[in-house]
Write a protein that holds these residues in place. Structure first.
Motif, mmCIF file in Angstrom:
data_model
loop_
_atom_site.group_PDB
_atom_site.id
_atom_site.type_symbol
_atom_site.label_atom_id
_atom_site.label_comp_id
_atom_site.label_asym_id
_atom_site.label_seq_id
_atom_site.Cartn_x
_atom_site.Cartn_y
_atom_site.Cartn_z
ATOM 1 N N UNK A 1 -18.556 -4.003 -0.703
ATOM 2 C CA UNK A 1 -17.925 -3.387 -1.865
ATOM 3 C C UNK A 1 -16.627 -4.111 -2.202
ATOM 4 N N UNK A 2 -16.706 -5.028 -3.127
ATOM 5 C CA UNK A 2 -15.546 -5.745 -3.645
ATOM 6 C C UNK A 2 -15.935 -6.393 -4.963
ATOM 7 N N UNK A 3 -14.963 -6.597 -5.832
ATOM 8 C CA UNK A 3 -15.247 -7.256 -7.106
ATOM 9 C C UNK A 3 -15.027 -8.761 -7.034
ATOM 10 N N UNK A 4 -14.771 -9.264 -5.858
ATOM 11 C CA UNK A 4 -14.633 -10.718 -5.672
ATOM 12 C C UNK A 4 -15.929 -11.242 -5.066
ATOM 13 N N UNK A 5 -16.752 -11.855 -5.874
ATOM 14 C CA UNK A 5 -18.103 -12.221 -5.458
ATOM 15 C C UNK A 5 -18.121 -13.253 -4.336
ATOM 16 N N UNK A 6 -17.046 -13.992 -4.156
ATOM 17 C CA UNK A 6 -17.017 -15.075 -3.171
ATOM 18 C C UNK A 6 -16.564 -14.621 -1.793
ATOM 19 N N UNK A 7 -16.117 -13.392 -1.635
ATOM 20 C CA UNK A 7 -15.490 -12.924 -0.397
ATOM 21 C C UNK A 7 -16.559 -12.435 0.582
ATOM 22 N N UNK A 8 -17.116 -13.355 1.365
ATOM 23 C CA UNK A 8 -18.205 -13.072 2.311
ATOM 24 C C UNK A 8 -17.609 -12.815 3.693
ATOM 25 N N UNK A 9 -18.164 -11.830 4.410
ATOM 26 C CA UNK A 9 -17.693 -11.495 5.745
ATOM 27 C C UNK A 9 -18.877 -11.440 6.712
ATOM 28 N N UNK A 10 -18.589 -11.722 8.014
ATOM 29 C CA UNK A 10 -19.624 -11.646 9.045
ATOM 30 C C UNK A 10 -19.019 -11.042 10.309
ATOM 31 N N UNK A 11 -19.690 -9.999 10.827
ATOM 32 C CA UNK A 11 -19.198 -9.344 12.041
ATOM 33 C C UNK A 11 -20.340 -8.574 12.698
ATOM 34 N N UNK A 12 -20.464 -8.764 14.019
ATOM 35 C CA UNK A 12 -21.460 -8.039 14.818
ATOM 36 C C UNK A 12 -22.879 -8.212 14.275
ATOM 37 N N UNK A 13 -23.203 -9.416 13.870
ATOM 38 C CA UNK A 13 -24.550 -9.690 13.418
ATOM 39 C C UNK A 13 -24.866 -9.198 12.020
ATOM 40 N N UNK A 14 -23.866 -8.775 11.266
ATOM 41 C CA UNK A 14 -24.078 -8.282 9.907
ATOM 42 C C UNK A 14 -23.348 -9.184 8.926
ATOM 43 N N UNK A 15 -24.064 -9.776 8.001
ATOM 44 C CA UNK A 15 -23.493 -10.639 6.967
ATOM 45 C C UNK A 15 -23.319 -9.804 5.702
ATOM 46 N N UNK A 16 -22.071 -9.567 5.339
ATOM 47 C CA UNK A 16 -21.756 -8.734 4.183
ATOM 48 C C UNK A 16 -21.380 -9.642 3.005
ATOM 49 N N UNK B 1 -19.023 -12.852 -19.175
ATOM 50 C CA UNK B 1 -19.577 -13.939 -18.370
ATOM 51 C C UNK B 1 -19.270 -13.784 -16.889
ATOM 52 N N UNK B 2 -18.560 -12.740 -16.513
ATOM 53 C CA UNK B 2 -18.213 -12.534 -15.104
ATOM 54 C C UNK B 2 -19.485 -12.446 -14.256
ATOM 55 N N UNK B 3 -19.528 -13.136 -13.118
ATOM 56 C CA UNK B 3 -20.738 -13.109 -12.281
ATOM 57 C C UNK B 3 -20.862 -11.850 -11.430
ATOM 58 N N UNK B 4 -20.019 -10.864 -11.658
ATOM 59 C CA UNK B 4 -20.129 -9.590 -10.952
ATOM 60 C C UNK B 4 -19.579 -8.492 -11.837
ATOM 61 N N UNK B 5 -20.177 -7.326 -11.714
ATOM 62 C CA UNK B 5 -19.661 -6.148 -12.415
ATOM 63 C C UNK B 5 -19.625 -4.966 -11.457
ATOM 64 N N UNK B 6 -19.297 -5.270 -10.203
ATOM 65 C CA UNK B 6 -19.262 -4.238 -9.181
ATOM 66 C C UNK B 6 -18.128 -3.263 -9.462
ATOM 67 N N UNK B 7 -18.426 -2.027 -9.814
ATOM 68 C CA UNK B 7 -17.362 -1.055 -10.073
ATOM 69 C C UNK B 7 -16.776 -0.535 -8.771
ATOM 70 N N UNK B 8 -15.467 -0.486 -8.688
ATOM 71 C CA UNK B 8 -14.779 0.028 -7.513
ATOM 72 C C UNK B 8 -14.055 1.316 -7.883
ATOM 73 N N UNK C 1 -11.271 -15.611 -11.276
ATOM 74 C CA UNK C 1 -12.346 -15.391 -10.314
ATOM 75 C C UNK C 1 -11.849 -15.497 -8.875
ATOM 76 N N UNK C 2 -10.909 -16.410 -8.636
ATOM 77 C CA UNK C 2 -10.395 -16.649 -7.289
ATOM 78 C C UNK C 2 -9.053 -15.965 -7.063
ATOM 79 N N UNK C 3 -8.778 -14.932 -7.818
ATOM 80 C CA UNK C 3 -7.461 -14.322 -7.801
ATOM 81 C C UNK C 3 -7.127 -13.734 -6.430
#
Length: 535
Positions: A371-386, A279-286, A323-325
């Motif tokens: 690239x992260x397995x924490x789906x909630x960790x949003x970043x913004x820098x220099x006009x780029x929303x990651x 049920x994890x909302x992400x399966x991003x492999x690192x 999820x919020x670990x």
């Protein structure tokens, strides 16, 4: 009011009443009948005196009361309380008992509020199996009861233990377990303990079966429930619902008894994470190098050890914590925080964090997958929303709705999941927004179309009470909005979009610039030749 102070006067008073009654009866005068039984005096027992006074009560509602000295008497008019007042007193007495018996500090398994249910009741109500008292005994869920008893039988047979041990042990925790549920539970002590043991052992068999293998526990490969079949996904969805939870300390006690260590804690949480992994909302492999870079840049570990945290409430809370670990959460400014706690709002107009994807792209903001397995960790820098990758499947809606409901009901929970969902709701206003995020690798979904994903996010937080100033994404949203409101960024983005969007537009622009330069040169030399003196 008439007061009589000795026996003689009382005797004469009673004799007078008797004579008056006789005269009225003889004269056929209609009066209120009074009793004609024998007269009792104060030297007789107290019960006889009170009985005599009730029989001698006059028609004008007069009662005789005995004073403390046993010799003096007093007549007062009768004034009975109305039924309405008596009913209110009974309600207040019930409220006092309810308030005295309730322990709000231990409450952690809530009934979904009605304002949240209006969105989608099916996402909160179990469809196959009931756990706990809220949906216990419902007709459409009873067919799973025989499988529960079957699991309990195998549970006891495998450990060669007696059911009495589990019943007595759980009975010691009954009061604590009842306090975890909202409102009074209309079940006897034996019924409640039986339900806790039956449901708890059923949950443990599922957790251990998924993690260790049902075959290792003695279940056949064609078992209708205890096997890795299609029904297991539906059972997982039911077990993640807020109303369908068993207190974690009950599960810890049952597993501890099975393993011979009743005081153990943490093993159920570890099994829970493996059980709910689909049920994890992400399966991003690192990769290992990506994980090491991420940990070193953030200064903390991304691993989650359920054995190190003993404060979890139930399986849903364990899953939310995973999820919020790890990692500090951005906090709002002090003045914003003070204003926020003093002015909680539920206005939908104050839940707009940022603009949608289409509008942000017009201002020059780019979207890239982080690239992260924490789906909630949003970043913004220099006009780029990651934004990290988000996997959306048919169980995502129920998962997010129950996580949001837990954060709305439990005061000790942060609103991080709610903040993220509202942030994504702001970004996604149309199927075109979903399409661009999918093109960037941010959203991956197994639904029918991009329109279904857009509709899902637009309905997740329709009735949620939320203050944007309490969001961990509030500062990031301010930075995005500041960039969006800068006109030069919008002009530059418009120029790039209109004239550098494809090779043919670039060729046309270059040709136009060359033609403009040639025209300017021709004009310059024409004017220069006109004014230049001839030799």
């Amino acid at each position: 009011m008439v007061a009589v102070f000795n026996k003689e006067l009382l005797s004469w008073y009673l004799i007078t009443l008797k004579l008056r009654e006789t005269v009225e009866s003889a004269g056929n005068i209609s009066t209120t009948p009074t009793s004609t039984k024998s007269i009792e005096f104060p030297d007789q027992p107290l019960q006889h005196q009170q009985l005599h006074k009730q029989q001698q009560e006059p028609s004008d509602s007069v009662q005789i009361f005995i004073k403390n000295d046993g010799q003096n008497f007093e007549e007062v008019p009768k004034s009975p309380e109305s039924d309405w007042v008596v009913t209110i007193r009974e309600k207040l007495d019930h409220a006092r008992q309810d308030d005295a018996l309730s322990s709000w500090s231990k409450l952690c398994i809530y009934r979904i509020p009605h304002y949240l249910r209006e969105g989608d009741d099916k996402a909160y109500v179990p469809q196959i199996v009931s756990l706990g008292p809220y949906h216990h005994g419902k007709k459409r869920l009873r067919q799973m009861d025989r499988h529960k008893w079957r699991s309990l039988h195998r549970f006891l047979k495998r450990t060669n233990s007696d059911i009495k041990l589990y019943l007595e042990s759980v009975k010691e925790l009954e009061e604590k377990a009842r306090a975890c549920y909202e409102g009074p539970i209309s079940m006897s002590s034996n019924e409640f303990v039986e339900m806790m043991v039956l449901d708890g052992c059923f949950v443990l068999e599922l957790l251990r079966g998924v993690c260790e293998g049902f075959k290792q526990l003695g279940y056949p490969r064609n078992d209708p429930v205890f096997a890795m079949r299609g029904s297991m996904h539906s059972i997982q969805r039911d077990m993640i619902m807020l109303e369908n939870q068993i207190p974690l300390f009950i599960l810890d006690r049952l597993l501890g008894l099975q393993l011979g260590d009743p005081g153990q804690k943490g093993l159920v949480a570890k099994l829970t994470l493996q059980f709910f992994d689909p049920l994890m909302p992400t399966d991003e492999p690192l990769t290992k190098s990506d994980r090491n870079k991420l940990e070193s840049s953030l200064g903390y570990t991304t691993s989650f050890d359920p054995l190190s945290d003993q404060g979890a409430l139930h399986c849903l809370d364990v899953f939310r914590r995973s999820l919020l670990r790890s990692g500090p959460q951005p906090t709002p400014k002090v003045w914003i925080k003070k204003w926020s706690h003093a002015n909680r709002v539920a206005d939908k107009r104050r839940q707009q964090l940022i603009h949608c994807v289409t509008e942000l792209r017009e201002s020059g903001i780019k979207f890239k997958k982080r690239k992260t397995d924490r789906f909630w960790d949003v970043k913004f820098k220099n006009g780029i929303l990651r934004i990290p990758r988000l996997l959306i499947h048919d169980g995502t809606k129920s998962l997010f709705l129950n996580l949001i409901a837990l954060e709305q009901c439990h005061l000790d929970c942060s609103n991080d999941i709610t903040s993220y969902v509202i942030f994504m709701d702001n970004l996604i206003n149309s199927p075109e927004d979903v399409g661009h995020l999918h093109y960037c690798g941010i959203i991956e979904h197994w639904l029918g179309s991009d329109a279904e994903v857009s509709d899902l996010f637009n309905k997740l937080c329709q009735e949620v009470v939320f203050d944007i100033n309490d969001s961990y994404l509030s500062r990031l949203s301010e930075e995005v909005n500041r960039y969006y409101n800068h006109r030069w960024n919008a002009w530059r983005a418009s120029l790039k979009h209109n004239y550098f969007g494809n090779p043919w537009a670039i060729i046309s622009l270059v040709a136009a610039v060359v033609l403009l330069l040639l025209t300017f040169a021709q004009t310059f030399y024409g004017v220069y030749d006109f004014y230049k003196p001839h030799n």
